[in-house]
Design a protein around this motif. Structure first.
Motif, PDB file in Angstrom:
ATOM      1  N   UNK A 185       4.227 -11.972  -1.721  1.00 17.18           N
ATOM      2  CA  UNK A 185       3.446 -11.177  -2.963  1.00 17.18           C
ATOM      3  C   UNK A 185       1.946 -11.294  -2.489  1.00 17.18           C
ATOM      4  N   UNK A 186       1.471 -12.295  -1.770  1.00 19.71           N
ATOM      5  CA  UNK A 186      -0.004 -12.303  -1.375  1.00 19.71           C
ATOM      6  C   UNK A 186      -0.106 -11.305  -0.318  1.00 19.71           C
ATOM      7  N   UNK A 187       0.720 -11.156   0.714  1.00 21.16           N
ATOM      8  CA  UNK A 187       0.722  -9.929   1.887  1.00 21.16           C
ATOM      9  C   UNK A 187       0.749  -8.843   1.057  1.00 21.16           C
ATOM     10  N   UNK A 188       1.425  -8.376   0.208  1.00 28.31           N
ATOM     11  CA  UNK A 188       1.883  -7.188  -0.514  1.00 28.31           C
ATOM     12  C   UNK A 188       0.466  -6.862  -1.170  1.00 28.31           C
ATOM     13  N   UNK A 189      -0.091  -7.767  -1.853  1.00 26.01           N
ATOM     14  CA  UNK A 189      -1.584  -7.355  -2.855  1.00 26.01           C
ATOM     15  C   UNK A 189      -2.523  -7.019  -1.547  1.00 26.01           C
ATOM     16  N   UNK A 190      -2.558  -7.724  -0.580  1.00 26.85           N
ATOM     17  CA  UNK A 190      -3.461  -7.525   0.250  1.00 26.85           C
ATOM     18  C   UNK A 190      -3.279  -6.184   0.996  1.00 26.85           C
ATOM     19  N   UNK A 191      -1.924  -5.801   1.223  1.00 26.92           N
ATOM     20  CA  UNK A 191      -1.750  -4.554   1.710  1.00 26.92           C
ATOM     21  C   UNK A 191      -2.027  -3.281   0.893  1.00 26.92           C
ATOM     22  N   UNK A 192      -1.897  -3.612  -0.514  1.00 27.70           N
ATOM     23  CA  UNK A 192      -2.006  -2.802  -1.408  1.00 27.70           C
ATOM     24  C   UNK A 192      -3.498  -2.608  -1.605  1.00 27.70           C
ATOM     25  N   UNK A 193      -4.200  -3.580  -2.173  1.00 23.82           N
ATOM     26  CA  UNK A 193      -5.601  -3.518  -2.450  1.00 23.82           C
ATOM     27  C   UNK A 193      -6.701  -3.553  -1.265  1.00 23.82           C
ATOM     28  N   UNK A 194      -6.156  -4.058   0.004  1.00 20.85           N
ATOM     29  CA  UNK A 194      -6.969  -4.169   1.166  1.00 20.85           C
ATOM     30  C   UNK A 194      -7.289  -5.552   1.276  1.00 20.85           C
ATOM     31  N   UNK A 195      -7.572  -5.993   2.619  1.00 18.53           N
ATOM     32  CA  UNK A 195      -7.646  -7.268   3.407  1.00 18.53           C
ATOM     33  C   UNK A 195      -8.559  -8.366   2.602  1.00 18.53           C
ATOM     34  N   UNK A 196      -9.771  -7.659   2.122  1.00 14.75           N
ATOM     35  CA  UNK A 196     -10.819  -8.536   1.104  1.00 14.75           C
ATOM     36  C   UNK A 196     -10.454  -8.646  -0.117  1.00 14.75           C
ATOM     37  N   UNK A 197      -9.415  -8.183  -0.771  1.00 19.71           N
ATOM     38  CA  UNK A 197      -9.247  -8.283  -2.105  1.00 19.71           C
ATOM     39  C   UNK A 197      -8.991  -9.959  -2.518  1.00 19.71           C
ATOM     40  N   UNK A 198      -9.944 -10.230  -3.570  1.00 16.26           N
ATOM     41  CA  UNK A 198     -10.134 -11.581  -3.927  1.00 16.26           C
ATOM     42  C   UNK A 198      -8.795 -12.100  -4.915  1.00 16.26           C
ATOM     43  N   UNK A 199      -7.898 -12.737  -4.082  1.00 17.42           N
ATOM     44  CA  UNK A 199      -6.640 -13.216  -5.277  1.00 17.42           C
ATOM     45  C   UNK A 199      -6.920 -14.798  -5.146  1.00 17.42           C
TER      46      UNK A 199
END
Ligand code: SF4
Length: 177
Positions: free
Chosen positions: A19-33
């Motif tokens: 899920x963390x990989x997918x959110x970064x893929x979707x929103x960008x590497x710098x997306x703050x999770x």
């Protein structure tokens, strides 16, 4: 300090890997999770702690912070009167409420949950619980079907040596097969 773009409700370490990989893929590497472990439904208490410890390891591997709500409640699940599907609805509602409230109180506008990586969970009910909770606290629930990456997440968890539990969380779920 991580930007607070999204609060991610984390049910366990293995489910968070993809899920963390997918959110970064979707929103960008710098997306703050930012992770949140909030699972009073995981029993017994040793299991609650074991999953927390592994959620913590997964967040460290992926490089995101993890907050924890230590609420633990066994009797409400163990002695729930009703069908399994109603127990699950109650369980989703409680956890999505905790996540939405934490998001609102801590400056996040969006939240999502790693429960949605599992093909065994009821996505419709989780979505409903997430959206209702979001409305109550004035935040946004981000629904995404992460289940395409379920196997990949499990593979990563195995490789990282994370504990991979055999049951959903409450004691009655030990009997579901
Ligand atoms: S089976 Fe899983 S989702 Fe359903 S009530 Fe038990 S812990 Fe919650």
């Amino acid at each position: 300090m991580c930007e607070k773009d999204m609060l991610l409700h984390i049910c366990c370490g293995p489910c968070s890997m993809f899920v963390i990989d997918d959110l970064r893929e979707y929103f960008g590497r710098d997306y703050g999770i930012w992770g949140l472990y909030a699972n009073p439904n995981i029993h017994p208490y040793e299991e609650f702690l074991r999953r927390l410890e592994n959620a913590d390891k997964a967040c460290a591997i992926k490089g995101i912070p993890l907050s924890v709500i230590t609420d633990f409640e066994q009797e409400r699940w163990e002695f729930f009167e009703g069908e399994q599907k109603d127990r699950c609805k109650m369980c989703y509602r409680i956890r999505m409420d905790m996540a939405a409230r934490f998001a609102a109180e801590n400056g996040f506008r969006k939240f999502s949950t790693t429960l949605l990586v599992s093909p065994y969970q009821n996505h419709e009910e989780i979505k409903l619980a997430g959206e209702e909770a979001a409305k109550r606290y004035g935040v946004e629930f981000f629904y995404r079907d992460y289940s395409v990456g379920f196997r990949e997440g499990q593979r990563q968890a195995r490789e990282a040596g994370l504990y991979r539990q055999k049951y959903c969380g409450c004691l009655p779920s030990k009997e579901y097969k």
